[in-house]
Design an enzyme around this catalytic site. Structure first.
Site, PDB file in Angstrom:
ATOM      1  N   THR A  24      -5.031  -8.201  10.497  1.00 16.17           N
ATOM      2  CA  THR A  24      -5.437  -6.759   9.956  1.00 16.17           C
ATOM      3  C   THR A  24      -4.988  -5.533  10.761  1.00 16.17           C
ATOM      4  OG1 THR A  24      -7.257  -8.274   9.037  1.00 16.17           O
ATOM      5  CG2 THR A  24      -7.345  -5.546   8.722  1.00 16.17           C
ATOM      6  N   LYS A  38       0.977  -1.312  -0.013  1.00 19.02           N
ATOM      7  CA  LYS A  38      -0.216   0.067   0.060  1.00 19.02           C
ATOM      8  C   LYS A  38       0.793   1.255  -0.141  1.00 19.02           C
ATOM      9  CE  LYS A  38      -3.818  -2.395   2.373  1.00 19.02           C
ATOM     10  NZ  LYS A  38      -4.645  -2.712   3.451  1.00 19.02           N
ATOM     11  N   HIS A  64      -1.480  -5.633   1.373  1.00 16.42           N
ATOM     12  CA  HIS A  64      -2.829  -6.353   1.255  1.00 16.42           C
ATOM     13  C   HIS A  64      -2.277  -7.928   0.885  1.00 16.42           C
ATOM     14  CE1 HIS A  64      -6.634  -7.752  -0.477  1.00 16.42           C
ATOM     15  NE2 HIS A  64      -5.703  -8.010  -1.748  1.00 16.42           N
ATOM     16  N   PHE A  86     -15.686   3.290   7.317  1.00 11.88           N
ATOM     17  CA  PHE A  86     -14.208   3.709   7.100  1.00 11.88           C
ATOM     18  C   PHE A  86     -13.854   3.685   5.697  1.00 11.88           C
ATOM     19  CE2 PHE A  86     -14.031  -0.925   8.194  1.00 11.88           C
ATOM     20  CZ  PHE A  86     -13.492  -1.329   7.041  1.00 11.88           C
ATOM     21  N   GLU A 125      -8.863 -10.760  -7.952  1.00 10.09           N
ATOM     22  CA  GLU A 125      -7.903  -9.794  -7.679  1.00 10.09           C
ATOM     23  C   GLU A 125      -6.757  -9.448  -8.669  1.00 10.09           C
ATOM     24  OE1 GLU A 125      -7.043 -10.013  -3.617  1.00 10.09           O
ATOM     25  OE2 GLU A 125      -9.056  -9.491  -3.078  1.00 10.09           O
ATOM     26  N   ARG A 183      -0.882 -14.649   3.840  1.00 11.64           N
ATOM     27  CA  ARG A 183      -1.838 -13.979   5.051  1.00 11.64           C
ATOM     28  C   ARG A 183      -1.138 -14.047   6.361  1.00 11.64           C
ATOM     29  NH1 ARG A 183      -6.829 -10.898   4.124  1.00 11.64           N
ATOM     30  NH2 ARG A 183      -7.613 -11.795   5.986  1.00 11.64           N
ATOM     31  N   TYR A 233     -12.313  -3.576  -3.255  1.00 15.82           N
ATOM     32  CA  TYR A 233     -12.913  -3.647  -1.728  1.00 15.82           C
ATOM     33  C   TYR A 233     -14.407  -3.652  -2.021  1.00 15.82           C
ATOM     34  CZ  TYR A 233      -8.524  -2.659   0.407  1.00 15.82           C
ATOM     35  OH  TYR A 233      -6.977  -2.473   0.785  1.00 15.82           O
ATOM     36  N   ASN A 262      -1.947  -0.070   7.588  1.00 13.86           N
ATOM     37  CA  ASN A 262      -1.363  -1.357   7.577  1.00 13.86           C
ATOM     38  C   ASN A 262      -0.515  -1.966   6.598  1.00 13.86           C
ATOM     39  OD1 ASN A 262      -3.429  -2.195   6.030  1.00 13.86           O
ATOM     40  ND2 ASN A 262      -4.397  -3.526   7.354  1.00 13.86           N
ATOM     41  N   ARG A 300       3.253  -6.862   9.197  1.00 13.90           N
ATOM     42  CA  ARG A 300       2.381  -5.872  10.030  1.00 13.90           C
ATOM     43  C   ARG A 300       2.835  -5.844  11.270  1.00 13.90           C
ATOM     44  NH1 ARG A 300      -3.346  -7.723   7.422  1.00 13.90           N
ATOM     45  NH2 ARG A 300      -3.244  -6.239   5.478  1.00 13.90           N
TER      46      ARG A 300
HETATM   47  P1  GTP Z   1      -6.231  -6.538   3.323  1.00 15.62           P
HETATM   48  O1  GTP Z   1      -5.297  -7.512   3.008  1.00 15.62           O
HETATM   49  O2  GTP Z   1      -5.837  -5.274   3.159  1.00 15.62           O
HETATM   50  O3  GTP Z   1      -7.642  -6.782   2.521  1.00 15.62           O
HETATM   51  O4  GTP Z   1      -6.744  -6.633   4.726  1.00 15.62           O
HETATM   52  P2  GTP Z   1      -7.688  -7.856   5.551  1.00 15.62           P
HETATM   53  O5  GTP Z   1      -8.140  -9.044   4.567  1.00 15.62           O
HETATM   54  O6  GTP Z   1      -6.801  -8.140   6.793  1.00 15.62           O
HETATM   55  O7  GTP Z   1      -8.907  -6.889   6.176  1.00 15.62           O
HETATM   56  P3  GTP Z   1     -10.146  -6.378   5.056  1.00 15.62           P
HETATM   57  O8  GTP Z   1     -10.365  -6.828   4.043  1.00 15.62           O
HETATM   58  O9  GTP Z   1     -11.513  -6.538   6.277  1.00 15.62           O
HETATM   59  O10 GTP Z   1      -9.943  -4.682   5.316  1.00 15.62           O
HETATM   60  C1  GTP Z   1      -9.448  -4.155   4.227  1.00 15.62           C
HETATM   61  C2  GTP Z   1      -8.542  -3.220   4.660  1.00 15.62           C
HETATM   62  O11 GTP Z   1      -9.339  -2.053   4.886  1.00 15.62           O
HETATM   63  C3  GTP Z   1      -7.626  -3.198   5.918  1.00 15.62           C
HETATM   64  O12 GTP Z   1      -6.423  -3.879   5.504  1.00 15.62           O
HETATM   65  C4  GTP Z   1      -7.403  -1.851   6.464  1.00 15.62           C
HETATM   66  O13 GTP Z   1      -6.675  -1.350   5.788  1.00 15.62           O
HETATM   67  C5  GTP Z   1      -8.733  -1.343   6.371  1.00 15.62           C
HETATM   68  N1  GTP Z   1      -9.772  -1.707   7.435  1.00 15.62           N
HETATM   69  C6  GTP Z   1     -10.387  -2.689   7.985  1.00 15.62           C
HETATM   70  N2  GTP Z   1     -11.184  -2.469   8.897  1.00 15.62           N
HETATM   71  C7  GTP Z   1     -10.720  -1.129   9.159  1.00 15.62           C
HETATM   72  C8  GTP Z   1     -11.284  -0.189  10.187  1.00 15.62           C
HETATM   73  O14 GTP Z   1     -11.941  -0.658  11.197  1.00 15.62           O
HETATM   74  N3  GTP Z   1     -10.899   1.096  10.114  1.00 15.62           N
HETATM   75  C9  GTP Z   1      -9.839   1.451   9.415  1.00 15.62           C
HETATM   76  N4  GTP Z   1      -9.571   2.689   9.260  1.00 15.62           N
HETATM   77  N5  GTP Z   1      -9.628   0.819   8.195  1.00 15.62           N
HETATM   78  C10 GTP Z   1     -10.031  -0.685   8.198  1.00 15.62           C
HETATM   79 MG    MG Z   2      -8.892  -8.392   2.894  1.00 16.81          MG
END
Ligand code: GTP
Ligand code: MG
Length: 149
Positions: A91, A9, A115, A57, A126, A85, A49, A112, A102
């Protein structure tokens, strides 16, 4: 072999972590099938997304993801999705184990760094979103017999 979509990112790029992240996947034994820098568009992020667009958010997430270049990668190998992962960590970086990307490099969920696809099906989706046909290469690694028995 299984493929996963890993993206660094804008914060990961700005903080000079590209080499470290690439190196972790390389030294693990995964094969780099594609890599490029890109400025993400609003439309692409809405598709990427799609399950999060209604979240409160999401506008900030999209702004963050459009704030600078991202590095798009496809890594290939045994159980690349699940292991990818694990290598990224939880996350929320404060819940990520030390030794994960992370866990080692960041603090907040909204910054973070990386992805990783969460299923084989989403990885294929994707990869199709972020790469054009022909950008993802099928090549034979000379180290494969030293990585797989
Ligand atoms: P990715 O690998 O980035 O997809 O992360 P993930 O699969 O572990 O989490 P998810 O797909 O649920 O969320 C995607 C991204 O949205 C996260 O990596 C964060 O950057 C962001 N995100 C998720 N939850 C929150 C939240 O509660 N607040 C904020 N600010 N960002 C969030
Ligand atoms: Mg995700």
């Amino acid at each position: 072999m299984e493929r996963t979509y890993i993206m660094i990112k804008p914060d990961g790029v700005q903080r000079g972590l590209v080499g470290n992240i690439v190196s972790r996947f390389e030294t693990k034994g995964y094969k780099l099938s594609a890599m490029k820098t890109k400025m993400a568009s609003k439309e692409l992020l809405d598709q990427h997304y799609k399950d999060l667009v209604e979240k409160p958010f999401f506008p900030k997430l999209r702004e963050y993801m459009m704030s600078g270049p991202v590095v798009c990668m496809v890594w290939e190998g045994k159980e690349a999705v699940t292991t990818g992962r694990k290598m990224l960590g939880a996350t929320n970086p404060l819940a990520s184990e030390p030794g994960t990307i992370r866990g080692d490099f960041c603090i907040e969920v909204g910054r973070n760094i990386c992805h990783g696809s969460d299923s084989v099906e989403n990885a294929e989706r994707e990869i199709g979103l972020w790469f054009e046909e022909g950008e993802v290469l099928d090549w034979e690694s000379h180290s494969k017999d030293w990585i797989y028995e």
